[in-house]
Design a protein around this motif. Structure first.
Motif, PDB file in Angstrom:
ATOM      1  N   ARG A 170      34.357  27.523  12.593  1.00 52.85           N
ATOM      2  CA  ARG A 170      35.777  26.762  12.670  1.00 52.85           C
ATOM      3  C   ARG A 170      36.134  26.334  14.154  1.00 52.85           C
ATOM      4  N   GLU A 171      35.796  27.177  15.302  1.00 50.98           N
ATOM      5  CA  GLU A 171      36.158  26.772  16.525  1.00 50.98           C
ATOM      6  C   GLU A 171      34.853  27.256  17.525  1.00 50.98           C
ATOM      7  N   PRO A 172      33.757  26.208  17.298  1.00 48.88           N
ATOM      8  CA  PRO A 172      32.631  26.847  18.437  1.00 48.88           C
ATOM      9  C   PRO A 172      32.964  26.819  19.706  1.00 48.88           C
ATOM     10  N   PHE A 173      33.771  26.052  20.205  1.00 45.75           N
ATOM     11  CA  PHE A 173      33.912  25.983  21.651  1.00 45.75           C
ATOM     12  C   PHE A 173      34.874  27.347  22.085  1.00 45.75           C
ATOM     13  N   LEU A 174      35.748  27.771  21.317  1.00 44.96           N
ATOM     14  CA  LEU A 174      36.283  28.971  21.451  1.00 44.96           C
ATOM     15  C   LEU A 174      35.360  30.197  21.390  1.00 44.96           C
ATOM     16  N   PHE A 175      34.519  30.072  20.305  1.00 48.24           N
ATOM     17  CA  PHE A 175      33.337  31.384  20.275  1.00 48.24           C
ATOM     18  C   PHE A 175      32.653  31.379  21.525  1.00 48.24           C
ATOM     19  N   ILE A 203      40.273  30.852  28.392  1.00 42.49           N
ATOM     20  CA  ILE A 203      39.315  32.150  28.412  1.00 42.49           C
ATOM     21  C   ILE A 203      38.492  31.900  29.360  1.00 42.49           C
ATOM     22  N   HIS A 204      37.595  30.783  29.359  1.00 47.74           N
ATOM     23  CA  HIS A 204      36.603  30.528  30.376  1.00 47.74           C
ATOM     24  C   HIS A 204      37.048  30.679  31.685  1.00 47.74           C
ATOM     25  N   SER A 205      38.059  29.963  32.302  1.00 48.67           N
ATOM     26  CA  SER A 205      38.724  29.843  33.426  1.00 48.67           C
ATOM     27  C   SER A 205      39.213  31.337  33.784  1.00 48.67           C
ATOM     28  N   ALA A 206      39.786  32.091  33.100  1.00 50.34           N
ATOM     29  CA  ALA A 206      40.529  33.326  33.218  1.00 50.34           C
ATOM     30  C   ALA A 206      39.404  34.522  33.676  1.00 50.34           C
ATOM     31  N   TRP A 207      37.999  34.296  32.936  1.00 48.61           N
ATOM     32  CA  TRP A 207      36.997  35.284  33.170  1.00 48.61           C
ATOM     33  C   TRP A 207      35.986  34.383  34.005  1.00 48.61           C
ATOM     34  N   TYR A 208      36.199  33.424  34.521  1.00 53.79           N
ATOM     35  CA  TYR A 208      35.013  32.710  35.283  1.00 53.79           C
ATOM     36  C   TYR A 208      34.237  33.380  36.260  1.00 53.79           C
ATOM     37  N   THR A 210      39.892  39.400  35.362  1.00 53.24           N
ATOM     38  CA  THR A 210      40.026  37.961  35.684  1.00 53.24           C
ATOM     39  C   THR A 210      39.563  37.411  36.922  1.00 53.24           C
ATOM     40  N   ILE A 211      39.513  36.226  36.775  1.00 52.78           N
ATOM     41  CA  ILE A 211      39.496  35.416  38.287  1.00 52.78           C
ATOM     42  C   ILE A 211      40.738  35.564  39.135  1.00 52.78           C
ATOM     43  N   THR A 212      41.912  35.575  38.365  1.00 56.13           N
ATOM     44  CA  THR A 212      43.061  35.880  39.217  1.00 56.13           C
ATOM     45  C   THR A 212      42.928  37.324  40.013  1.00 56.13           C
ATOM     46  N   THR A 213      42.486  38.400  39.319  1.00 55.41           N
ATOM     47  CA  THR A 213      42.463  39.622  40.125  1.00 55.41           C
ATOM     48  C   THR A 213      41.246  39.442  41.361  1.00 55.41           C
ATOM     49  N   SER A 214      40.413  38.547  40.997  1.00 55.84           N
ATOM     50  CA  SER A 214      39.140  38.403  42.021  1.00 55.84           C
ATOM     51  C   SER A 214      40.098  38.096  43.332  1.00 55.84           C
ATOM     52  N   PRO A 241      46.472  38.066  27.792  1.00 53.16           N
ATOM     53  CA  PRO A 241      46.805  37.581  26.294  1.00 53.16           C
ATOM     54  C   PRO A 241      47.308  36.339  25.980  1.00 53.16           C
ATOM     55  N   PHE A 242      46.831  35.417  26.711  1.00 51.87           N
ATOM     56  CA  PHE A 242      47.371  33.958  26.504  1.00 51.87           C
ATOM     57  C   PHE A 242      46.421  33.427  25.185  1.00 51.87           C
ATOM     58  N   VAL A 243      45.450  34.150  24.828  1.00 52.48           N
ATOM     59  CA  VAL A 243      44.627  33.793  23.774  1.00 52.48           C
ATOM     60  C   VAL A 243      44.395  34.874  22.659  1.00 52.48           C
ATOM     61  N   LEU A 244      45.006  34.880  21.499  1.00 49.14           N
ATOM     62  CA  LEU A 244      44.925  36.004  20.534  1.00 49.14           C
ATOM     63  C   LEU A 244      43.800  35.540  19.687  1.00 49.14           C
ATOM     64  N   ILE A 245      43.163  36.422  18.876  1.00 49.10           N
ATOM     65  CA  ILE A 245      42.038  36.342  17.796  1.00 49.10           C
ATOM     66  C   ILE A 245      42.763  36.929  16.804  1.00 49.10           C
ATOM     67  N   ALA A 246      42.952  36.271  15.491  1.00 52.08           N
ATOM     68  CA  ALA A 246      43.539  36.905  14.270  1.00 52.08           C
ATOM     69  C   ALA A 246      42.919  38.076  13.932  1.00 52.08           C
ATOM     70  N   HIS A 247      43.494  39.174  13.447  1.00 47.61           N
ATOM     71  CA  HIS A 247      43.133  40.351  13.239  1.00 47.61           C
ATOM     72  C   HIS A 247      42.349  40.193  11.732  1.00 47.61           C
ATOM     73  N   GLY A 248      40.912  40.846  12.030  1.00 43.57           N
ATOM     74  CA  GLY A 248      39.903  40.729  11.069  1.00 43.57           C
ATOM     75  C   GLY A 248      39.310  39.642  10.995  1.00 43.57           C
TER      76      GLY A 248
END
Length: 423
Positions: free
Chosen positions: A110-115, A161-166, A269-273, A94-101
């Motif tokens: 608005r944020e193409p890289f995050l997408f 996000i990309h690093s966490a689920w790399y 996540t990569i941490t779990t791996s 939960p280090f990156v939250l996306i607004a509800h809705g």
């Protein structure tokens, strides 16, 4: 700074009449007669510790068509992936939250890289677009981070996000993953999040990377495995207790991962791996260390201890079942594509580790003890020159794979380093 101060004092002390008589020739006298505008500019420059151009405020990829605009991903699929991230992935990291809705359409505008990073994390290892999306992410990293020197919260949150689920591509020593993590850390400091007196919600969550993603390994009483720390009393009760603790806790962790649902395994996540890798490597090392320490016991006592340790670990079964559970991520993928995934490449090494482990046991104890009667009782074939020395052989758990895999100590250490060295 001293020279500027002297010039400032000199200008202040010079009367209008005197200043009119100063020469305008080149040379030292001209230096002393710098006008107040020049002095002010130099003083302003001295206050700024940086030099060169200001960092960019816009993106070099601004207004470029997205993967949806280019027809690579449908609107419906994009919305599904963003919703999946909000519902299933955020609770895991939960280090990156996306607004509800929030919608995928607004997010990619608005944020193409995050997408892009959300899509890469949620689409799954077997998705046909995985390679394309990863290349698109690295295009942003190259053009925006490296060439464009951009630094903003969108890039930082996307990289988290990309690093966490790399997962792709899998590379020896993980140079790309380490580079991305270093970008995360450097961006935190470039944005001075560590200095800001008040942070908004997104900044607060991003700042937590500092503790969770910088180091990705687990230590399960690893001090017990370091021979140099136990020279005075190698087989002390404290050490043997720690070693058994490693075995039991490792087994519990591996069984926890093995029992996860298919959907939860896809969200690891990569941490779990990294934790899984450390556990697999340290557990086998703890078993072999305990068996080596048992050589000073009487035959009956040693046999009982060896049997107890081997039964407690149940290592080949445990690791093989773990690999089978993790491989649910790769259904329908070719062997080559699976090897390009971090977890996929580890699965094949886990199976190899399980095949080599019995040979290492037998090298220490002379012949392997029988396992629990619940296991397959078929016998493994051994090389003819080993049969006389090892009348009791390891039972097979590999179906039609009828032969154990002999490796020397150097090869075994190299194989283990794939797991204990994952960081």
């Amino acid at each position: 700074m001293s020279q500027l101060a002297a010039l400032t004092r000199q200008i202040g002390q010079t009367s209008p009449d005197t200043s009119n008589t100063l020469t305008t020739d080149s040379g030292p006298s001209r230096d002393a007669a710098l006008d107040s505008t020049d002095i002010a500019a130099m003083l302003d420059a001295a206050k700024d510790p940086y030099h060169g151009l200001d960092p960019p405020t816009s993106s070099v990829l601004e207004n470029q068509p997205s993967i949806v605009d280019r027809g690579l991903l449908s609107e419906l699929e994009a919305e599904r992936l963003v919703t999946t991230f909000q519902r299933d992935f955020v609770p895991k990291f939960p280090f990156v939250l996306i607004a509800h809705g929030e919608t995928a359409a607004r997010l990619r505008d608005r944020e193409p890289f995050l997408f892009l990073c959300i899509v890469a994390a949620t689409m799954g290892s077997a998705h046909p677009l995985r390679k394309t999306i990863t290349e698109e992410i690295m295009k942003h990293v190259t053009l925006r981070f490296v060439e464009g020197s951009e630094r903003n919260l969108e890039l930082l949150r996307g990289l988290l996000i990309h690093s966490a689920w790399y997962s792709y591509p899998a590379e020896k020593y993980h140079p790309r993953l380490l580079l991305l993590i270093q970008f995360c850390v450097s961006t935190l400091y470039d944005l001075e999040l560590h200095k800001k007196p008040s942070l908004n919600s997104d900044e607060q969550r991003a700042l937590l990377v500092r503790t969770e993603i910088k180091y990705m390994e687990i230590r399960l009483e690893e001090l017990a495995l370091r021979e140099e720390l136990w020279l005075a009393e190698p087989a002390s009760a404290v050490r043997t207790t720690m070693l058994m603790g490693i075995i039991h806790r490792s087994k519990e962790l591996i069984q926890t991962i093995t029992n996860l649902s298919v959907s939860e395994i896809a969200q690891m996540t990569i941490t779990t791996s990294a934790r899984i890798c450390a556990t697999v490597g340290y557990m086998s090392t703890a078993v072999l260390t305990l068996l080596n320490l048992s050589t000073g016991l009487t035959n009956s006592a040693r046999e009982a201890q060896v049997q107890a340790v081997v039964d407690a670990a149940d290592y080949p079964n445990l690791v093989t079942e773990l690999a089978s559970a993790l491989e649910t991520k790769f259904e329908g993928m070719s062997a080559a594509d699976k090897e390009m995934d971090v977890v996929g490449s580890l699965c094949s090494k886990m199976r190899l580790l399980a095949r080599c482990y019995p040979y290492q046991i037998r090298a220490i104890v002379g012949s392997a003890p029988s396992q629990d009667a619940r296991q397959d009782t078929s016998m493994m074939v051994v090389h003819a020159n080993e049969a006389a020395m090892t009348p009791q052989v390891w039972p097979s758990i590999y179906g039609d794979m009828s032969d154990i895999f002999p490796v020397d100590d150097m090869q075994w250490d190299s194989l283990l380093s794939n797991f204990t060295g994952f960081s």
